[in-house]
Write a protein that holds these residues in place. Structure first.
Motif, PDB file in Angstrom:
ATOM      1  N   UNK A 102       0.828  -1.200   0.000  1.00 40.12           N
ATOM      2  CA  UNK A 102       0.000   0.000   0.000  1.00 40.12           C
ATOM      3  C   UNK A 102       0.865   1.253   0.000  1.00 40.12           C
ATOM      4  N   UNK A 103       1.909   1.241   0.803  1.00 40.22           N
ATOM      5  CA  UNK A 103       2.797   2.409   0.868  1.00 40.22           C
ATOM      6  C   UNK A 103       3.551   2.595  -0.452  1.00 40.22           C
ATOM      7  N   UNK A 104       4.012   1.488  -1.032  1.00 39.36           N
ATOM      8  CA  UNK A 104       4.782   1.566  -2.278  1.00 39.36           C
ATOM      9  C   UNK A 104       3.929   2.027  -3.457  1.00 39.36           C
ATOM     10  N   UNK A 105       2.619   1.810  -3.349  1.00 38.70           N
ATOM     11  CA  UNK A 105       1.730   2.104  -4.475  1.00 38.70           C
ATOM     12  C   UNK A 105       0.884   3.353  -4.268  1.00 38.70           C
ATOM     13  N   UNK A 106       1.013   3.969  -3.100  1.00 38.95           N
ATOM     14  CA  UNK A 106       0.137   5.093  -2.765  1.00 38.95           C
ATOM     15  C   UNK A 106       0.721   6.409  -3.272  1.00 38.95           C
ATOM     16  N   UNK A 107      -0.086   7.173  -3.989  1.00 41.99           N
ATOM     17  CA  UNK A 107       0.374   8.485  -4.436  1.00 41.99           C
ATOM     18  C   UNK A 107       0.534   8.565  -5.943  1.00 41.99           C
ATOM     19  N   UNK A 108       1.190   9.616  -6.380  1.00 42.45           N
ATOM     20  CA  UNK A 108       1.394   9.907  -7.787  1.00 42.45           C
ATOM     21  C   UNK A 108       2.366   8.891  -8.390  1.00 42.45           C
ATOM     22  N   UNK A 109       1.940   8.235  -9.457  1.00 42.18           N
ATOM     23  CA  UNK A 109       2.776   7.202 -10.079  1.00 42.18           C
ATOM     24  C   UNK A 109       4.063   7.754 -10.670  1.00 42.18           C
ATOM     25  N   UNK A 110       4.115   9.056 -10.921  1.00 38.64           N
ATOM     26  CA  UNK A 110       5.310   9.660 -11.518  1.00 38.64           C
ATOM     27  C   UNK A 110       6.296  10.159 -10.467  1.00 38.64           C
ATOM     28  N   UNK A 111       5.938  10.009  -9.181  1.00 35.75           N
ATOM     29  CA  UNK A 111       6.798  10.505  -8.107  1.00 35.75           C
ATOM     30  C   UNK A 111       7.146   9.373  -7.132  1.00 35.75           C
ATOM     31  N   UNK A 112       8.286   9.477  -6.439  1.00 36.35           N
ATOM     32  CA  UNK A 112       8.652   8.456  -5.454  1.00 36.35           C
ATOM     33  C   UNK A 112       7.651   8.405  -4.304  1.00 36.35           C
ATOM     34  N   UNK A 113       7.413   7.191  -3.778  1.00 38.33           N
ATOM     35  CA  UNK A 113       6.524   7.002  -2.625  1.00 38.33           C
ATOM     36  C   UNK A 113       7.349   6.451  -1.457  1.00 38.33           C
ATOM     37  N   UNK A 114       7.119   7.004  -0.282  1.00 37.76           N
ATOM     38  CA  UNK A 114       7.895   6.591   0.885  1.00 37.76           C
ATOM     39  C   UNK A 114       7.338   5.293   1.473  1.00 37.76           C
ATOM     40  N   UNK A 115       8.233   4.339   1.701  1.00 39.51           N
ATOM     41  CA  UNK A 115       7.862   3.051   2.289  1.00 39.51           C
ATOM     42  C   UNK A 115       8.626   2.901   3.600  1.00 39.51           C
ATOM     43  N   UNK A 116       7.904   2.611   4.675  1.00 39.19           N
ATOM     44  CA  UNK A 116       8.522   2.517   6.003  1.00 39.19           C
ATOM     45  C   UNK A 116       8.259   1.149   6.612  1.00 39.19           C
ATOM     46  N   UNK A 117       9.277   0.622   7.271  1.00 37.72           N
ATOM     47  CA  UNK A 117       9.153  -0.655   7.986  1.00 37.72           C
ATOM     48  C   UNK A 117       9.536  -0.404   9.439  1.00 37.72           C
ATOM     49  N   UNK A 118       8.613  -0.650  10.336  1.00 34.56           N
ATOM     50  CA  UNK A 118       8.863  -0.436  11.760  1.00 34.56           C
ATOM     51  C   UNK A 118       9.299  -1.744  12.402  1.00 34.56           C
ATOM     52  N   UNK A 119      10.482  -1.731  12.972  1.00 33.29           N
ATOM     53  CA  UNK A 119      10.983  -2.899  13.693  1.00 33.29           C
ATOM     54  C   UNK A 119      11.056  -2.566  15.174  1.00 33.29           C
ATOM     55  N   UNK A 120      11.485  -3.520  15.957  1.00 34.03           N
ATOM     56  CA  UNK A 120      11.544  -3.325  17.393  1.00 34.03           C
ATOM     57  C   UNK A 120      12.573  -2.264  17.776  1.00 34.03           C
ATOM     58  N   UNK A 121      13.630  -2.145  16.980  1.00 33.31           N
ATOM     59  CA  UNK A 121      14.725  -1.244  17.324  1.00 33.31           C
ATOM     60  C   UNK A 121      14.677   0.103  16.601  1.00 33.31           C
ATOM     61  N   UNK A 122      14.155   0.097  15.383  1.00 34.25           N
ATOM     62  CA  UNK A 122      14.211   1.338  14.605  1.00 34.25           C
ATOM     63  C   UNK A 122      13.202   1.311  13.472  1.00 34.25           C
ATOM     64  N   UNK A 123      13.036   2.470  12.864  1.00 35.76           N
ATOM     65  CA  UNK A 123      12.213   2.601  11.675  1.00 35.76           C
ATOM     66  C   UNK A 123      13.130   2.735  10.462  1.00 35.76           C
ATOM     67  N   UNK A 124      12.848   1.930   9.440  1.00 37.00           N
ATOM     68  CA  UNK A 124      13.638   1.977   8.211  1.00 37.00           C
ATOM     69  C   UNK A 124      12.718   2.449   7.099  1.00 37.00           C
TER      70      UNK A 124
END
Length: 294
Positions: A102-124
């Motif tokens: 959902x994060x990778x596909x959300x937004x304008x197809x011509x622009x980069x979309x931010x994808x975040x993964x939350x782990x126990x230690x940090x957010x990537x």
């Protein structure tokens, strides 16, 4: 070619062209993704790959099992590519993986979309500017998360008839296969069509290509069994073979993946992690120790 086959072949070609057009839409950033669904052996993957090669765009195909974290890393490693997820049904049954999509596909197809993964230690996080073509034999689930993904993608239902597949097989045989002549290929195609229908099963283009190789082996003198019997026994195994038994190591690896995904989804909340992994307490902690060695 008969008039009937000409009509059927044109109908099949229109269905393949729809796939090509949707792939182009993703490759040229009109859409962020396409979800292509249809039964096996109807030229879905071949058509997608052929079109991407023709367009000469960076693309990569993944058709092996993948966890949610594996998906995150895969997209992170190929942020500008058209990523083809070929028949990875487990991804779309994994809520965390669906949220990443959902994060990778959300937004304008011509622009980069931010994808975040939350782990126990940090957010990537990373930015994904590519596109995704998902190929599956089953439709998307009917639940809120899957519906949210569906709203972000174009969908194609590819369901050619058996008559269309048969017409394509007969047309394909006219070009021969390797050193097999068109006449030999037509004999193979007619046999595959007849045998498959005798089994009351659906036609599959992969059965045709395997049957061509059975004929080649026999023609080369590397088989004493007649090619018809080679094809027939192969079809019986494909159509009626028993499922491959899962091993204990398969079950353990699946449990580890579920624990990894649960930990990432609910960091610091052991109770919800166990509920998400759907494992007994002792099994959960055992797998947790295996993925997080001291």
């Amino acid at each position: 070619m008969s008039t009937s086959d000409t009509i059927l072949l044109a109908s099949f070609e229109r269905k393949l062209q729809l796939i090509r057009d949707r792939v182009r839409g993703v490759a040229h950033r009109y859409y962020t993704a396409c979800y292509l669904v249809g039964r096996p052996g109807t030229s879905k993957t071949y058509t997608v790959k052929q079109e991407l090669e023709k367009l000469d765009v960076p693309f990569i195909i993944r058709n092996a099992r993948m966890s949610a974290m594996g998906l995150f890393n895969f997209l992170n490693e190929h942020p500008e590519h058209v990523v083809v997820l070929d028949d990875i049904g487990s991804l779309f049954r994994n809520d965390l993986a669906v949220q990443i999509l959902m994060a990778a596909l959300d937004g304008d197809s011509s622009k980069p979309r931010k994808v975040t993964y939350k782990s126990q230690d940090k957010d990537i996080s990373f930015e994904f500017a590519g596109g995704i073509v998902a190929i599956s034999n089953v439709p998307l689930r009917n639940d809120p998360l899957a519906t949210a993904v569906a709203s972000r993608v174009t969908q194609v239902e590819h369901e050619p008839s058996d008559d269309e597949i048969a017409a394509f097989m007969r047309h394909f045989s006219q070009h021969g296969h390797k050193e097999l002549s068109p006449v030999q290929c037509r004999e193979v195609v007619d046999f595959v069509i007849t045998e498959t229908r005798n089994f009351d099963e659906r036609l599959d283009l992969r059965h045709m290509t395997k049957a061509f190789e059975d004929r080649r082996q026999w023609e080369h003198g590397h088989a004493e069994t007649p090619w018809q019997d080679l094809v027939r026994t192969s079809l019986k195994k494909v159509l009626f073979g028993t499922p491959v038994a899962r091993t204990k190591s398969d079950d353990i690896e699946e449990q580890r993946t579920r624990v990894k995904d649960a930990v990432a989804k609910f960091p610091g909340d052991t109770k919800r992690q166990m509920e998400e992994a759907n494992l007994k307490k002792t099994t959960y902690y055992k797998r947790l120790r295996e993925i997080q060695p001291v």
